[in-house]
Design an enzyme around this catalytic site. Structure first.
Site, PDB file in Angstrom:
ATOM      1  N   SER A 129       0.831  -1.201   0.000  1.00 49.96           N
ATOM      2  CA  SER A 129       0.000   0.000   0.000  1.00 49.96           C
ATOM      3  C   SER A 129       0.864   1.249   0.000  1.00 49.96           C
ATOM      4  O   SER A 129       1.970   1.265   0.554  1.00 49.96           O
ATOM      5  CB  SER A 129      -0.844  -0.014   1.279  1.00 49.96           C
ATOM      6  OG  SER A 129      -1.431   1.245   1.506  1.00 49.96           O
ATOM      7  N   TYR A 153      -1.621  -0.970  10.948  1.00 51.54           N
ATOM      8  CA  TYR A 153      -1.928  -1.511   9.609  1.00 51.54           C
ATOM      9  C   TYR A 153      -0.738  -1.298   8.670  1.00 51.54           C
ATOM     10  O   TYR A 153      -0.256  -2.228   8.015  1.00 51.54           O
ATOM     11  CB  TYR A 153      -3.188  -0.839   9.033  1.00 51.54           C
ATOM     12  CG  TYR A 153      -3.351  -1.094   7.552  1.00 51.54           C
ATOM     13  CD1 TYR A 153      -3.690  -2.350   7.075  1.00 51.54           C
ATOM     14  CD2 TYR A 153      -3.111  -0.078   6.615  1.00 51.54           C
ATOM     15  CE1 TYR A 153      -3.803  -2.596   5.711  1.00 51.54           C
ATOM     16  CE2 TYR A 153      -3.223  -0.310   5.256  1.00 51.54           C
ATOM     17  CZ  TYR A 153      -3.569  -1.569   4.805  1.00 51.54           C
ATOM     18  OH  TYR A 153      -3.661  -1.810   3.457  1.00 51.54           O
ATOM     19  N   LYS A 157       2.176  -3.901   6.611  1.00 58.46           N
ATOM     20  CA  LYS A 157       2.602  -3.886   5.195  1.00 58.46           C
ATOM     21  C   LYS A 157       4.127  -3.786   5.110  1.00 58.46           C
ATOM     22  O   LYS A 157       4.760  -4.476   4.304  1.00 58.46           O
ATOM     23  CB  LYS A 157       1.942  -2.714   4.448  1.00 58.46           C
ATOM     24  CG  LYS A 157       0.443  -2.833   4.302  1.00 58.46           C
ATOM     25  CD  LYS A 157       0.039  -4.023   3.462  1.00 58.46           C
ATOM     26  CE  LYS A 157      -1.457  -4.173   3.325  1.00 58.46           C
ATOM     27  NZ  LYS A 157      -1.884  -5.483   2.836  1.00 58.46           N
TER      28      LYS A 157
HETATM   29  P1  NAD Z   1     -11.169  -6.405   1.429  1.00 61.37           P
HETATM   30  O1  NAD Z   1     -11.343  -6.378   2.902  1.00 61.37           O
HETATM   31  O2  NAD Z   1     -12.346  -6.123   0.579  1.00 61.37           O
HETATM   32  O3  NAD Z   1     -10.553  -7.813   0.981  1.00 61.37           O
HETATM   33  C1  NAD Z   1      -9.675  -8.538   1.804  1.00 61.37           C
HETATM   34  C2  NAD Z   1     -10.222  -9.950   1.869  1.00 61.37           C
HETATM   35  O4  NAD Z   1      -9.361 -10.759   2.694  1.00 61.37           O
HETATM   36  C3  NAD Z   1     -11.616 -10.028   2.498  1.00 61.37           C
HETATM   37  O5  NAD Z   1     -12.468 -10.738   1.628  1.00 61.37           O
HETATM   38  C4  NAD Z   1     -11.408 -10.758   3.815  1.00 61.37           C
HETATM   39  O6  NAD Z   1     -12.520 -11.538   4.171  1.00 61.37           O
HETATM   40  C5  NAD Z   1     -10.168 -11.581   3.500  1.00 61.37           C
HETATM   41  N1  NAD Z   1      -9.359 -11.951   4.670  1.00 61.37           N
HETATM   42  C6  NAD Z   1      -8.854 -11.123   5.627  1.00 61.37           C
HETATM   43  N2  NAD Z   1      -8.147 -11.827   6.518  1.00 61.37           N
HETATM   44  C7  NAD Z   1      -8.175 -13.124   6.116  1.00 61.37           C
HETATM   45  C8  NAD Z   1      -7.629 -14.328   6.619  1.00 61.37           C
HETATM   46  N3  NAD Z   1      -6.910 -14.348   7.745  1.00 61.37           N
HETATM   47  N4  NAD Z   1      -7.875 -15.474   5.962  1.00 61.37           N
HETATM   48  C9  NAD Z   1      -8.613 -15.479   4.836  1.00 61.37           C
HETATM   49  N5  NAD Z   1      -9.170 -14.376   4.307  1.00 61.37           N
HETATM   50  C10 NAD Z   1      -8.947 -13.205   4.943  1.00 61.37           C
HETATM   51  O7  NAD Z   1      -9.982  -5.393   1.077  1.00 61.37           O
HETATM   52  P2  NAD Z   1      -9.465  -4.885  -0.336  1.00 61.37           P
HETATM   53  O8  NAD Z   1      -9.741  -3.428  -0.420  1.00 61.37           O
HETATM   54  O9  NAD Z   1      -9.917  -5.761  -1.420  1.00 61.37           O
HETATM   55  O10 NAD Z   1      -7.895  -5.033  -0.100  1.00 61.37           O
HETATM   56  C11 NAD Z   1      -7.167  -6.163  -0.544  1.00 61.37           C
HETATM   57  C12 NAD Z   1      -5.722  -6.001  -0.131  1.00 61.37           C
HETATM   58  O11 NAD Z   1      -5.208  -4.793  -0.662  1.00 61.37           O
HETATM   59  C13 NAD Z   1      -5.512  -5.914   1.395  1.00 61.37           C
HETATM   60  O12 NAD Z   1      -4.331  -6.589   1.729  1.00 61.37           O
HETATM   61  C14 NAD Z   1      -5.354  -4.425   1.637  1.00 61.37           C
HETATM   62  O13 NAD Z   1      -4.570  -4.167   2.774  1.00 61.37           O
HETATM   63  C15 NAD Z   1      -4.637  -3.995   0.359  1.00 61.37           C
HETATM   64  N6  NAD Z   1      -4.838  -2.580   0.032  1.00 61.37           N
HETATM   65  C16 NAD Z   1      -6.096  -2.080  -0.058  1.00 61.37           C
HETATM   66  C17 NAD Z   1      -6.283  -0.727  -0.339  1.00 61.37           C
HETATM   67  C18 NAD Z   1      -7.668  -0.132  -0.393  1.00 61.37           C
HETATM   68  O14 NAD Z   1      -7.785   1.085  -0.221  1.00 61.37           O
HETATM   69  N7  NAD Z   1      -8.724  -0.889  -0.631  1.00 61.37           N
HETATM   70  C19 NAD Z   1      -5.168   0.096  -0.562  1.00 61.37           C
HETATM   71  C20 NAD Z   1      -3.895  -0.463  -0.474  1.00 61.37           C
HETATM   72  C21 NAD Z   1      -3.731  -1.811  -0.175  1.00 61.37           C
HETATM   73  C1  WQD Z   2      -8.907  10.087   1.146  1.00 60.09           C
HETATM   74  C2  WQD Z   2      -9.087  11.579   1.411  1.00 60.09           C
HETATM   75  C3  WQD Z   2      -9.282  12.136   3.736  1.00 60.09           C
HETATM   76  C4  WQD Z   2     -13.091  10.092   4.393  1.00 60.09           C
HETATM   77  C5  WQD Z   2      -6.461   5.012   3.167  1.00 60.09           C
HETATM   78  C6  WQD Z   2      -5.441   4.222   3.959  1.00 60.09           C
HETATM   79  C7  WQD Z   2      -4.385   3.709   3.037  1.00 60.09           C
HETATM   80  C8  WQD Z   2      -4.987   2.937   1.856  1.00 60.09           C
HETATM   81  C9  WQD Z   2      -6.066   3.714   1.184  1.00 60.09           C
HETATM   82  C10 WQD Z   2      -5.034   0.631   2.420  1.00 60.09           C
HETATM   83  C11 WQD Z   2      -8.268  12.095   2.594  1.00 60.09           C
HETATM   84  C12 WQD Z   2     -10.563  12.457   3.005  1.00 60.09           C
HETATM   85  C13 WQD Z   2     -11.942  10.602   3.823  1.00 60.09           C
HETATM   86  C14 WQD Z   2     -14.116  11.000   4.812  1.00 60.09           C
HETATM   87  C15 WQD Z   2     -12.760  12.828   4.035  1.00 60.09           C
HETATM   88  N1  WQD Z   2      -5.624   1.739   2.284  1.00 60.09           N
HETATM   89  N2  WQD Z   2     -11.787  11.951   3.638  1.00 60.09           N
HETATM   90  N3  WQD Z   2     -13.907  12.323   4.597  1.00 60.09           N
HETATM   91  O1  WQD Z   2      -6.480   8.081   3.878  1.00 60.09           O
HETATM   92  O2  WQD Z   2      -5.641   8.287   1.491  1.00 60.09           O
HETATM   93  O3  WQD Z   2      -5.802   6.085   2.536  1.00 60.09           O
HETATM   94  O4  WQD Z   2      -7.010   4.156   2.154  1.00 60.09           O
HETATM   95  O5  WQD Z   2      -3.879   0.400   2.298  1.00 60.09           O
HETATM   96  O6  WQD Z   2      -3.604   2.887   3.815  1.00 60.09           O
HETATM   97  O7  WQD Z   2      -4.856   5.067   4.927  1.00 60.09           O
HETATM   98  O8  WQD Z   2      -7.878   7.251   1.918  1.00 60.09           O
HETATM   99  O9  WQD Z   2     -10.261   7.352   1.334  1.00 60.09           O
HETATM  100  O10 WQD Z   2      -9.604   7.390   3.783  1.00 60.09           O
HETATM  101  O11 WQD Z   2      -9.137   9.380   2.360  1.00 60.09           O
HETATM  102  O12 WQD Z   2     -12.624  14.031   3.881  1.00 60.09           O
HETATM  103  O13 WQD Z   2     -15.152  10.596   5.353  1.00 60.09           O
HETATM  104  O14 WQD Z   2     -10.461  11.814   1.751  1.00 60.09           O
HETATM  105  O15 WQD Z   2      -9.015  13.087   4.727  1.00 60.09           O
HETATM  106  O16 WQD Z   2      -7.838  13.390   2.273  1.00 60.09           O
HETATM  107  P1  WQD Z   2      -6.408   7.544   2.519  1.00 60.09           P
HETATM  108  P2  WQD Z   2      -9.290   7.778   2.375  1.00 60.09           P
END
Ligand code: NAD
Ligand code: WQD
Length: 348
Positions: A129, A153, A157
């Protein structure tokens, strides 16, 4: 012979989109997910969307930390590679429950890596991430930037990235790609799969979407005094379909080169403010999003966006969609599924 890919977390938001693209690309796909933050309905929808390829998907409701169950799956299939999405991802919850996050994300990954090694499957794509850049001193973020975890979190990562680098140092048979996602939004253009967070959404666009369908009254904007074009935070939003494509490109790289352990940003390289994102969603949906201005959210960076040069050059991948398409497809999903995969009375 079609290649077989194990996808952990494949029922989740990003995983479900990637699984669909894998199936459509002719891969056999086995999903392992404990459904902690997802629904089996997503899997069923992916099977339907994949049409004739739907038969190539197998789903196991298993926790990654269940080593015996995972071992059985690896014993029954020779996987060509693993895409590892499974993990908990709510930043605030990770501050409240750090042990839960370390246990789930770190132990889950170690268990997976041990079983992969035991079965000689040494190709991995991991969901990292942009959170690992912390509060970047400058933008765009390049892969060489210093890394910093702002919360447990993010720490998971960073630790998993380090584990992967150490594994490769110990055994050069491993090929590992760490993908640092920026802010994934949008949904599949069919509107049949999309993001469906449990409880009150933490992230901007799921919240905006729930305001648009009438589930929440207003969006709280966290800070309008940043040094940005309109004072609100700037991020690099990326369409989830583009992100899923990035995983196919990463797999090709694993299969076709001696990559070692490499990291790539997946973003668009463009910064968009909160107010710009809200305006784009209002245009796409025809809905007014009422706003409440509030103070900055603790731990939030001011401006974060990606340098995309490395992924473009080495993975031959770049994002195709802009914020208008992201909002169009997210609204299509939201209006077809205002309560996500659930029925209205089973959500809050
Ligand atoms: P999500 O929660 O929709 O998907 C994650 C999935 O993993 C879920 O279906 C959950 O049930 C499953 N899971 C969690 N722990 C588990 C375990 N111990 N065993 C089996 N299954 C398990 O999240 P997402 O948004 O699809 O994110 C996927 C990956 O990408 C995650 O690792 C997340 O940290 C990373 N990521 C997400 C974002 C984002 O903003 N969505 C940004 C950067 C990185
Ligand atoms: C985006 C912008 C907020 C909600 C997070 C995780 C990061 C990654 C992606 C997993 C910011 C603003 C948000 C609200 C708002 N996830 N905001 N009102 O913070 O960039 O990243 O998700 O890895 O680890 O930290 O994403 O969507 O929460 O926020 O004003 O109700 O929207 O302040 O500027 P962020 P976000």
């Amino acid at each position: 012979m079609a290649k077989s890919i194990l996808v952990t977390g494949g029922a989740g938001y990003i995983g479900s989109h990637a699984v669909l693209q894998l199936l459509q690309g002719g891969f056999r796909t086995v999903v392992v997910d404990n459904l902690d933050n997802s629904s089996e309905v997503a899997i069923n929808r992916v099977v339907e969307l994949a049409g004739e390829f739907g038969k190539n998907l197998t789903f196991h409701k298993i926790d990654l930390r269940n080593k015996d169950a995972l071992d059985k799956i690896f014993a029954s299939t020779n996987f060509d590679a693993v895409i590892h999405f499974a993990g908990l991802k709510a930043v605030g919850e990770s501050v409240q429950k750090p042990l839960l996050y370390y246990d789930n994300n770190i132990i889950g990954t170690i268990t997976l890596l041990e079983i992969m090694a035991a079965h000689g499957c040494k190709k991995l794509v991991f969901s990292s991430s942009a959170t690992v850049y912390g509060w970047p001193k400058e933008v765009p973020c390049t892969e060489e930037f210093p890394l910093f975890a702002m919360n447990p979190y993010g720490q998971t990562k960073l630790i998993i990235e380090d584990i992967c680098r150490d594994i490769y140092r110990s055994d050069s048979d491993w090929k590992i790609i760490l993908l640092r996602y920026f802010n994934p939004v949008g949904a599949h253009p069919s509107g049949d799969i999309g993001e469906d967070p449990r409880g009150i959404p933490n992230n901007l666009m799921p919240f905006v979407q729930q305001v648009a369908v009438g589930r929440r009254s207003a969006l709280t904007v966290y800070g309008n005094d940043y040094s940005t074009k309109d004072g609100t935070g700037v991020r690099d939003y990326i369409h989830v379909v583009d992100l899923a494509d990035g995983h196919i490109a990463a797999l090709q790289k694993l299969f076709e080169s001696n990559i070692g352990c490499e990291v790539y940003n997946l973003g668009t390289g463009k910064g968009t403010s909160v107010l710009e994102m809200v305006a784009a969603f209002e245009k796409a949906s025809g809905k007014k999003i009422p706003l409440v201005m509030a103070g900055r959210r603790p731990g939030d960076a001011e401006i974060v966006y990606a340098s995309t040069a490395k992924a473009e050059k080495e993975l031959n991948w770049r994002a195709k969609y802009g914020i208008d398409e992201m909002c169009r497809d997210q609204w299509n999903w939201a209006s077809k599924n205002p309560y996500g995969y659930a029925s209205p009375d089973s959500t809050n």
